[in-house]
Design an enzyme around this catalytic site. Sequence first.
Site, PDB file in Angstrom:
ATOM      1  N   ARG A   3     -10.276  -7.461   9.919  1.00 18.32           N
ATOM      2  CA  ARG A   3     -10.080  -8.510   8.725  1.00 18.32           C
ATOM      3  C   ARG A   3     -10.946  -9.898   9.157  1.00 18.32           C
ATOM      4  NH1 ARG A   3      -3.992  -7.292   8.602  1.00 18.32           N
ATOM      5  NH2 ARG A   3      -3.795  -5.659   7.023  1.00 18.32           N
ATOM      6  N   CYS A  10      -5.703 -16.683  14.283  1.00 19.94           N
ATOM      7  CA  CYS A  10      -5.221 -15.912  15.383  1.00 19.94           C
ATOM      8  C   CYS A  10      -5.424 -16.921  16.734  1.00 19.94           C
ATOM      9  CB  CYS A  10      -6.021 -14.766  15.611  1.00 19.94           C
ATOM     10  SG  CYS A  10      -6.163 -13.718  14.025  1.00 19.94           S
ATOM     11  N   ARG A  21       7.090  -0.015   2.371  1.00 22.07           N
ATOM     12  CA  ARG A  21       6.916  -1.243   3.182  1.00 22.07           C
ATOM     13  C   ARG A  21       5.715  -2.082   2.810  1.00 22.07           C
ATOM     14  NH1 ARG A  21       5.373   3.495   5.025  1.00 22.07           N
ATOM     15  NH2 ARG A  21       3.420   3.929   6.132  1.00 22.07           N
ATOM     16  N   LYS A  78      -3.620   5.095   6.035  1.00 22.60           N
ATOM     17  CA  LYS A  78      -3.571   5.434   7.468  1.00 22.60           C
ATOM     18  C   LYS A  78      -3.548   7.090   7.274  1.00 22.60           C
ATOM     19  CE  LYS A  78      -2.419   1.991  10.249  1.00 22.60           C
ATOM     20  NZ  LYS A  78      -2.135   0.940   8.979  1.00 22.60           N
ATOM     21  N   ARG A  87       0.932  -1.151   0.032  1.00 21.18           N
ATOM     22  CA  ARG A  87      -0.023   0.044   0.042  1.00 21.18           C
ATOM     23  C   ARG A  87       0.866   1.362   0.022  1.00 21.18           C
ATOM     24  NH1 ARG A  87      -4.917  -0.850   2.294  1.00 21.18           N
ATOM     25  NH2 ARG A  87      -3.896  -2.338   3.993  1.00 21.18           N
ATOM     26  N   TYR A  88       1.978   1.220   0.579  1.00 19.38           N
ATOM     27  CA  TYR A  88       2.800   2.434   0.807  1.00 19.38           C
ATOM     28  C   TYR A  88       4.031   1.996   0.245  1.00 19.38           C
ATOM     29  CZ  TYR A  88      -0.301   3.123   4.812  1.00 19.38           C
ATOM     30  OH  TYR A  88      -1.526   3.297   5.761  1.00 19.38           O
ATOM     31  N   ASP A  98     -12.474   0.438  12.375  1.00 22.07           N
ATOM     32  CA  ASP A  98     -12.644   0.402  10.933  1.00 22.07           C
ATOM     33  C   ASP A  98     -14.158  -0.132  10.652  1.00 22.07           C
ATOM     34  OD1 ASP A  98     -10.144   1.045   9.819  1.00 22.07           O
ATOM     35  OD2 ASP A  98      -9.387  -0.994  10.700  1.00 22.07           O
ATOM     36  N   CYS A 153     -11.219 -11.264  17.754  1.00 21.03           N
ATOM     37  CA  CYS A 153     -11.746 -10.073  18.321  1.00 21.03           C
ATOM     38  C   CYS A 153     -13.059  -9.788  17.740  1.00 21.03           C
ATOM     39  CB  CYS A 153     -10.850  -8.853  18.308  1.00 21.03           C
ATOM     40  SG  CYS A 153      -8.981  -9.260  18.891  1.00 21.03           S
ATOM     41  N   ASP A 178      -7.507   4.646   9.125  1.00 23.74           N
ATOM     42  CA  ASP A 178      -7.396   3.908   7.658  1.00 23.74           C
ATOM     43  C   ASP A 178      -8.571   4.256   6.920  1.00 23.74           C
ATOM     44  OD1 ASP A 178      -5.406   1.887   6.520  1.00 23.74           O
ATOM     45  OD2 ASP A 178      -5.692   1.028   8.824  1.00 23.74           O
ATOM     46  N   CYS A 237     -12.773  -7.173  14.624  1.00 24.45           N
ATOM     47  CA  CYS A 237     -11.668  -7.450  13.691  1.00 24.45           C
ATOM     48  C   CYS A 237     -11.962  -6.625  12.436  1.00 24.45           C
ATOM     49  CB  CYS A 237     -11.274  -8.914  13.773  1.00 24.45           C
ATOM     50  SG  CYS A 237      -9.939  -9.093  12.382  1.00 24.45           S
TER      51      CYS A 237
HETATM   52  S1  SF4 Z   1      -7.735  -7.768  15.544  1.00 23.03           S
HETATM   53 FE1  SF4 Z   1      -8.214  -9.681  13.986  1.00 23.03          FE
HETATM   54  S2  SF4 Z   1      -6.430 -10.183  13.191  1.00 23.03           S
HETATM   55 FE2  SF4 Z   1      -5.808  -9.000  15.000  1.00 23.03          FE
HETATM   56  S3  SF4 Z   1      -5.814 -10.842  16.610  1.00 23.03           S
HETATM   57 FE3  SF4 Z   1      -7.829 -10.056  16.748  1.00 23.03          FE
HETATM   58  S4  SF4 Z   1      -8.803 -11.300  15.129  1.00 23.03           S
HETATM   59 FE4  SF4 Z   1      -6.841 -11.584  14.889  1.00 23.03          FE
END
Ligand code: SF4
Length: 357
Positions: A116, A107, A98, A321, A94-95, A277, A111, A314, A114
């Site tokens: 993603r 994971c 990097r 960002k 994206r940048y 997000d 979360c 973002d 999340c």
């Molecule tokens: S925010 Fe998403 S990618 Fe990060 S630890 Fe939690 S579930 Fe996994």
Amino acid sequence: MRQTSADRTLHEPDELSAAGLVPPERRAAIARVAERYAVAITPAMAELIDRADPADPIARQFVPDPAELETFPGERADPIGDLSHSPAEGVVHRYPDRVLLKLVQVCAVYCRFCFRREMVGPQHDSMLSPEVLAGALAYVGAHPEIWEVILSGGDPLVVSPRRLGDVMRQLGAIDHVKVIRLHTRLPVVDPAGITPALVRALKVDGKATYVALHANHPRELTVAARQACARIVDAGVPMLSQTVLLRGVNDDAATLAALMRAFVECRIKPYYLHHADLAPGTARFRTGIEHGQELMRALRGRLSGVAQPTYVLDIPGGSGKSPIGPGYLTKTTGQTFVVEDFNGQSHAYPPAGDSAP
Ligand code: SF4
């Protein structure tokens, strides 16, 4: 993947009920969420949840909620545009200087907010295949402008030390890659997983490794989590922090201040406070940007400079960002600057000295 306390990680709605995290009458609704989005609560996080508090900020981050199945206008499956910036499988570029290397799509915890959430979970391949990984590394090797590689995803520290060490060595062999950064939640959600072998795997001769810890509430930095971070920092690997601003978790100045101070006490430099997000089904977590700016002003007034994060958004779609914190400097019509101090008082500052002798 490495062996951890994963055996006792809670995944199924029945397990959540049995652990006292989901009342029986909500079990069926939670099961519908679990069919759609991955669920995992490690023993460390399950122990940390206060069952007597219906608004517990740790539970709010990890225990599924039926509201996750409601999608609001503006929410999107790929909120920060990873897919439109992926020139090779597993790579997000994206940048200019990097890239992200999405080594794994699993994971230790999932979360509920999340960004993603449509891309991570046990339904996906756990780690890039050898062929895909070779293609991703070839892309990095063919682009001399890539100074930094960020392992993210997924949580790269769930990979076994042997396999992570292999990847780190391969990245280290690319001359123009000078910095390797790993984004993780593991020191908090499974502190015992930060083993000496894993810490050794982080280090590559001649390259700088950074570990960015994702934590959102000061209670996450338990004694065990602090010891896990100390093992990383004592090995000479500097740490940064990432926090998501989350309604009902950390959207007040006292909680954020305590969290930022806890990071610094652990020798972790506060780095980003992310505005949440537009991931599907996460509206209950998002605050207004104005509220985030008020919180940043409050932090500026009460916290050491070393404990200040940068509040960032973002931009939806993948434009990257941008810092969205409050501004402290304005210009009057007469070109005189007005600068605001940490108490909110304004002060004049003379015009720029470009023309000074
Ligand atoms: S925010 Fe998403 S990618 Fe990060 S630890 Fe939690 S579930 Fe996994």
